[in-house]
Design a protein around this motif. Structure first.
Motif, PDB file in Angstrom:
ATOM      1  N   MET A  32      24.681  46.506 -39.989  1.00  0.00           N
ATOM      2  CA  MET A  32      23.779  46.324 -39.244  1.00  0.00           C
ATOM      3  C   MET A  32      23.541  47.758 -38.282  1.00  0.00           C
ATOM      4  N   ARG A  33      21.974  47.378 -38.866  1.00  0.00           N
ATOM      5  CA  ARG A  33      21.749  49.353 -38.180  1.00  0.00           C
ATOM      6  C   ARG A  33      20.471  48.682 -36.846  1.00  0.00           C
ATOM      7  N   ILE A  34      20.343  49.573 -37.051  1.00  0.00           N
ATOM      8  CA  ILE A  34      19.332  49.791 -35.587  1.00  0.00           C
ATOM      9  C   ILE A  34      17.815  50.504 -37.235  1.00  0.00           C
ATOM     10  N   LEU A  35      16.533  49.885 -36.704  1.00  0.00           N
ATOM     11  CA  LEU A  35      15.429  49.332 -37.430  1.00  0.00           C
ATOM     12  C   LEU A  35      14.829  50.039 -36.690  1.00  0.00           C
ATOM     13  N   HIS A  36      14.077  50.196 -35.185  1.00  0.00           N
ATOM     14  CA  HIS A  36      12.960  50.756 -35.039  1.00  0.00           C
ATOM     15  C   HIS A  36      13.025  50.808 -33.256  1.00  0.00           C
ATOM     16  N   THR A  37      12.337  51.316 -32.763  1.00  0.00           N
ATOM     17  CA  THR A  37      12.637  51.583 -31.230  1.00  0.00           C
ATOM     18  C   THR A  37      10.601  51.375 -31.462  1.00  0.00           C
ATOM     19  N   MET A  38      10.459  50.285 -30.162  1.00  0.00           N
ATOM     20  CA  MET A  38       9.269  50.557 -30.276  1.00  0.00           C
ATOM     21  C   MET A  38       8.605  50.329 -28.745  1.00  0.00           C
ATOM     22  N   LEU A  39       7.434  51.539 -28.431  1.00  0.00           N
ATOM     23  CA  LEU A  39       6.190  51.951 -27.803  1.00  0.00           C
ATOM     24  C   LEU A  39       5.033  51.529 -27.522  1.00  0.00           C
ATOM     25  N   ARG A  40       4.422  51.619 -26.728  1.00  0.00           N
ATOM     26  CA  ARG A  40       3.476  50.746 -26.311  1.00  0.00           C
ATOM     27  C   ARG A  40       2.644  51.894 -25.897  1.00  0.00           C
ATOM     28  N   VAL A  41       1.102  52.320 -26.267  1.00  0.00           N
ATOM     29  CA  VAL A  41       0.414  52.854 -26.887  1.00  0.00           C
ATOM     30  C   VAL A  41      -0.755  52.479 -26.138  1.00  0.00           C
ATOM     31  N   GLY A  42      -1.215  53.579 -25.584  1.00  0.00           N
ATOM     32  CA  GLY A  42      -2.993  53.473 -25.492  1.00  0.00           C
ATOM     33  C   GLY A  42      -4.282  53.866 -26.143  1.00  0.00           C
ATOM     34  N   ASN A  43      -4.182  54.615 -26.840  1.00  0.00           N
ATOM     35  CA  ASN A  43      -4.630  55.107 -27.916  1.00  0.00           C
ATOM     36  C   ASN A  43      -3.607  55.884 -29.155  1.00  0.00           C
ATOM     37  N   LEU A  44      -4.383  54.566 -30.164  1.00  0.00           N
ATOM     38  CA  LEU A  44      -3.799  54.424 -31.521  1.00  0.00           C
ATOM     39  C   LEU A  44      -3.762  55.658 -31.375  1.00  0.00           C
ATOM     40  N   PRO A  45      -5.214  56.291 -32.639  1.00  0.00           N
ATOM     41  CA  PRO A  45      -5.178  57.295 -33.208  1.00  0.00           C
ATOM     42  C   PRO A  45      -4.819  58.448 -32.494  1.00  0.00           C
ATOM     43  N   LYS A  46      -4.263  58.757 -31.399  1.00  0.00           N
ATOM     44  CA  LYS A  46      -4.068  59.771 -30.337  1.00  0.00           C
ATOM     45  C   LYS A  46      -3.163  59.896 -31.229  1.00  0.00           C
ATOM     46  N   SER A  47      -2.071  58.614 -30.725  1.00  0.00           N
ATOM     47  CA  SER A  47      -0.532  58.848 -30.932  1.00  0.00           C
ATOM     48  C   SER A  47      -0.043  58.374 -32.309  1.00  0.00           C
ATOM     49  N   VAL A  48      -0.562  58.715 -33.283  1.00  0.00           N
ATOM     50  CA  VAL A  48      -0.431  58.696 -34.725  1.00  0.00           C
ATOM     51  C   VAL A  48      -0.693  60.171 -34.925  1.00  0.00           C
ATOM     52  N   GLU A  49      -1.820  60.508 -34.417  1.00  0.00           N
ATOM     53  CA  GLU A  49      -2.088  62.405 -34.553  1.00  0.00           C
ATOM     54  C   GLU A  49      -0.549  62.800 -33.958  1.00  0.00           C
ATOM     55  N   PHE A  50      -0.151  62.430 -32.912  1.00  0.00           N
ATOM     56  CA  PHE A  50       0.890  63.340 -32.233  1.00  0.00           C
ATOM     57  C   PHE A  50       2.065  62.803 -32.956  1.00  0.00           C
ATOM     58  N   TYR A  51       3.028  62.098 -33.329  1.00  0.00           N
ATOM     59  CA  TYR A  51       3.798  61.716 -34.255  1.00  0.00           C
ATOM     60  C   TYR A  51       3.809  61.986 -35.809  1.00  0.00           C
ATOM     61  N   THR A  52       2.625  62.190 -35.908  1.00  0.00           N
ATOM     62  CA  THR A  52       2.182  62.793 -37.787  1.00  0.00           C
ATOM     63  C   THR A  52       2.044  64.164 -37.747  1.00  0.00           C
ATOM     64  N   GLN A  53       1.232  64.712 -36.881  1.00  0.00           N
ATOM     65  CA  GLN A  53       0.659  66.221 -37.132  1.00  0.00           C
ATOM     66  C   GLN A  53       1.549  66.672 -36.070  1.00  0.00           C
ATOM     67  N   ILE A  54       2.042  66.609 -34.969  1.00  0.00           N
ATOM     68  CA  ILE A  54       2.560  67.737 -34.432  1.00  0.00           C
ATOM     69  C   ILE A  54       4.705  67.184 -35.017  1.00  0.00           C
TER      70      ILE A  54
END
Length: 127
Positions: free
Chosen positions: A1-23
């Motif tokens: 067994m292994r950890i697959l993912h951690t889930m976070l609820r976000v209010g603005n998906l494009p802004k969050s994706v930009e943070f995690y990818t660009q920053i």
């Protein structure tokens, strides 16, 4: 067994994706819209889901923010140079909420950044 993912609820998906990818330098691994369920999932990470733990960003239609509560702590990311990583994050517009330096009562170098929804991400110096 292994950890697959951690889930976070976000209010603005494009802004969050930009943070995690660009920053933070992750890659958008996959994104799926579920119109009947009124939500969208986006998975981000540093490598393929088959071999790496990733973050699942969940956007529920019409929900712009969440109360983070008192139970959430942080996600930890390892990096070789916490000072240089923070400088890069700051230059990209990221929010540093604890400047890099030794941990209280220890010698490990760490810092904290905050994503657009207020989730804290710890940066830990690793060799």
């Amino acid at each position: 067994m292994r950890i697959l993912h951690t889930m976070l609820r976000v209010g603005n998906l494009p802004k969050s994706v930009e943070f995690y990818t660009q920053i933070l330098g992750m890659k958008l691994l996959r994104q799926q819209d579920y119109p009947e369920g009124k939500f969208t999932l986006a998975f981000v990470g540093y490598g393929d889901e088959a071999d790496n733990t990733v973050i699942e960003l969940t956007y529920n239609y019409g929900v712009e923010s969440y109360d983070l509560g008192k139970g959430y702590g942080h996600i930890a990311l390892g990096c070789e140079d916490v000072y240089a990583t923070c400088a890069k994050i700051r230059a990209a517009g990221g929010k540093i909420v604890r400047e890099p330096g030794p941990m209280l009562h220890g010698t490990t170098i760490l810092a904290f950044v905050e994503d657009p929804d207020g989730y804290r991400i710890e940066l830990l110096g690793v060799k």
